[in-house]
Design a protein around this motif. Structure first.
Motif, short mmCIF file in Angstrom:
data_model
loop_
_atom_site.label_atom_id
_atom_site.label_comp_id
_atom_site.label_asym_id
_atom_site.label_seq_id
_atom_site.Cartn_x
_atom_site.Cartn_y
_atom_site.Cartn_z
N ASP A 1 0.83 -1.20 0.00
CA ASP A 1 0.00 0.00 0.00
C ASP A 1 0.87 1.26 0.00
O ASP A 1 0.55 2.25 -0.67
CB ASP A 1 -0.93 0.01 1.21
CG ASP A 1 -2.09 -0.98 1.07
OD1 ASP A 1 -2.36 -1.40 -0.07
OD2 ASP A 1 -2.69 -1.33 2.10
N ALA A 2 1.97 1.23 0.76
CA ALA A 2 2.87 2.39 0.79
C ALA A 2 3.51 2.61 -0.58
O ALA A 2 3.69 3.74 -1.02
CB ALA A 2 3.94 2.19 1.85
N ALA A 3 3.86 1.52 -1.25
CA ALA A 3 4.44 1.63 -2.59
C ALA A 3 3.44 2.24 -3.57
O ALA A 3 3.77 3.12 -4.37
CB ALA A 3 4.91 0.27 -3.08
N ARG A 4 2.20 1.77 -3.50
CA ARG A 4 1.17 2.30 -4.40
C ARG A 4 0.90 3.78 -4.12
O ARG A 4 0.55 4.54 -5.03
CB ARG A 4 -0.12 1.48 -4.25
CG ARG A 4 -0.08 0.15 -4.98
CD ARG A 4 -1.46 -0.50 -5.00
NE ARG A 4 -1.85 -0.97 -3.70
CZ ARG A 4 -1.62 -2.21 -3.24
NH1 ARG A 4 -0.97 -3.08 -4.01
NH2 ARG A 4 -2.01 -2.58 -2.03
N ALA A 5 1.08 4.19 -2.87
CA ALA A 5 0.84 5.58 -2.51
C ALA A 5 1.92 6.52 -3.06
O ALA A 5 1.70 7.72 -3.15
CB ALA A 5 0.76 5.73 -1.00
N GLY A 6 3.09 5.95 -3.42
CA GLY A 6 4.15 6.78 -3.99
C GLY A 6 5.40 6.91 -3.17
O GLY A 6 6.22 7.80 -3.41
N ALA A 7 5.61 6.03 -2.18
CA ALA A 7 6.82 6.08 -1.35
C ALA A 7 8.04 5.67 -2.16
O ALA A 7 7.97 4.79 -3.02
CB ALA A 7 6.66 5.17 -0.14
N ASP A 8 9.17 6.30 -1.87
CA ASP A 8 10.43 5.97 -2.53
C ASP A 8 11.29 5.03 -1.70
O ASP A 8 12.07 4.24 -2.24
CB ASP A 8 11.24 7.24 -2.81
CG ASP A 8 10.51 8.19 -3.73
OD1 ASP A 8 10.26 7.80 -4.88
OD2 ASP A 8 10.18 9.31 -3.29
N VAL A 9 11.20 5.15 -0.38
CA VAL A 9 11.99 4.33 0.55
C VAL A 9 11.08 3.87 1.67
O VAL A 9 10.36 4.68 2.26
CB VAL A 9 13.17 5.11 1.14
CG1 VAL A 9 13.93 4.26 2.16
CG2 VAL A 9 14.13 5.59 0.05
N LEU A 10 11.11 2.58 1.97
CA LEU A 10 10.37 2.02 3.10
C LEU A 10 11.36 1.61 4.18
O LEU A 10 12.36 0.95 3.88
CB LEU A 10 9.54 0.80 2.67
CG LEU A 10 8.61 0.96 1.48
CD1 LEU A 10 7.84 -0.34 1.24
CD2 LEU A 10 7.65 2.12 1.68
N VAL A 11 11.07 2.00 5.42
CA VAL A 11 11.92 1.61 6.54
C VAL A 11 11.15 0.59 7.37
O VAL A 11 10.05 0.87 7.85
CB VAL A 11 12.30 2.82 7.41
CG1 VAL A 11 13.15 2.37 8.60
CG2 VAL A 11 13.06 3.85 6.58
N VAL A 12 11.74 -0.58 7.52
CA VAL A 12 11.07 -1.68 8.23
C VAL A 12 11.93 -2.09 9.43
O VAL A 12 13.10 -2.44 9.26
CB VAL A 12 10.84 -2.89 7.31
CG1 VAL A 12 10.01 -3.95 8.04
CG2 VAL A 12 10.15 -2.47 6.02
N GLY A 13 11.33 -2.03 10.61
CA GLY A 13 12.06 -2.37 11.82
C GLY A 13 11.62 -3.69 12.41
O GLY A 13 12.06 -4.75 12.02
N ARG A 14 10.68 -3.62 13.36
CA ARG A 14 10.29 -4.81 14.11
C ARG A 14 9.74 -5.96 13.26
O ARG A 14 9.99 -7.13 13.60
CB ARG A 14 9.30 -4.42 15.20
CG ARG A 14 9.99 -3.85 16.44
CD ARG A 14 9.06 -3.11 17.36
NE ARG A 14 8.74 -1.78 16.84
CZ ARG A 14 8.07 -0.86 17.53
NH1 ARG A 14 7.62 -1.14 18.74
NH2 ARG A 14 7.84 0.33 17.01
N PRO A 15 8.99 -5.71 12.18
CA PRO A 15 8.53 -6.86 11.39
C PRO A 15 9.67 -7.72 10.83
O PRO A 15 9.47 -8.91 10.55
CB PRO A 15 7.75 -6.19 10.25
CG PRO A 15 7.24 -4.92 10.86
CD PRO A 15 8.36 -4.45 11.73
#
Length: 236
Positions: free
Chosen positions: A197-211
């Motif tokens: 969903d974040a990618a579809r919204a137009g994000a360039d970088v995703l930061v993933v921690g606890r998952p």
């Protein structure tokens, strides 16, 4: 285009951080190091320890100080070779402009990414600190200020991405923390979204921690996120 995925190395020691990085390097595009690890070990030591893995480092210090001090911190971060460095847009135009000028003068300038509204905050939290208006409106206002001051991008929750994307240049990067794959615990985050969903919204970088970091198998968790973003099924 698939956004980059940075794994947050939220650990208390270099040994633990490198162990997580080694398990996930094949499935992520870079690593984020933040206050816990940098306070324990120092950013330079962490960056050097991660260098053999060949992934860019995102130094998430959320700088917020007088302009001269922040400019000096930018120069120091650049000497460590970090790829991304964060600072608070709320620090004001003079601070951001000093940071941008310092970065431009560096041999290897880091990307300066401004914090808009932390993903642990909601409407009530903003009101408690005297900020009027909605979270999306405030985040958008700060993003436009970051553009005018020469920053390279902003951090915001995925929920604000469409609003901000519509009001900033296309090259301006949008970095999204608070990423939670379907079924993951939200924890202390209040404005979260799945990777797809974040990618579809137009994000360039995703930061993933606890998952990733708290998963029983961090490598498999990182691979699952990468496959979700590519639209391909994860095979055993």
């Amino acid at each position: 285009m698939r956004p980059d995925v940075y794994c947050a190395l939220d650990r208390g020691s270099i040994r633990e951080a490198v162990a997580l990085a080694e398990r996930t390097a094949h499935a992520v595009d870079g690593f984020k190091i933040g206050l816990e690890l940098c306070t324990a070990e120092g950013p330079g030591a962490v960056v050097r320890a991660l260098a053999p893995l060949g992934r860019p480092v995102f130094l998430d210090l959320k700088l917020h100080d007088i302009p001269n001090t922040v400019a000096g911190a930018v120069r120091s971060a650049a000497r460590h070779g970090v790829h991304i460095l964060t600072l608070h847009v709320a620090g004001g135009p003079a601070m951001m402009e000093a940071a941008a000028e310092a970065a431009r003068a560096c041999e290897r300038p880091p990307l300066l990414i401004g914090i808009t509204v932390m993903t642990s905050l909601d409407q009530g939290d903003l009101a408690a600190t005297g900020v009027e208006g909605s979270v999306p409106d405030h985040a958008d206002r700060l993003a436009r200020l970051a553009v005018s001051c020469g920053l390279d991008g902003v951090v915001c929750s995925a929920r604000e991405v469409p609003t901000i994307r519509a009001s900033v240049p296309r090259h301006f990067r949008i970095v999204v923390p608070g990423i939670r794959p379907a079924g993951s615990a939200v924890g202390d985050q209040k404005r979260v979204m799945t990777p797809a969903d974040a990618a579809r919204a137009g994000a360039d970088v995703l930061v993933v921690g606890r998952p990733i970091g708290a998963a029983q198998d961090p490598a498999l968790a990182a691979e699952a996120i990468r496959h979700e973003l590519s639209g391909e099924p994860l095979t055993a």
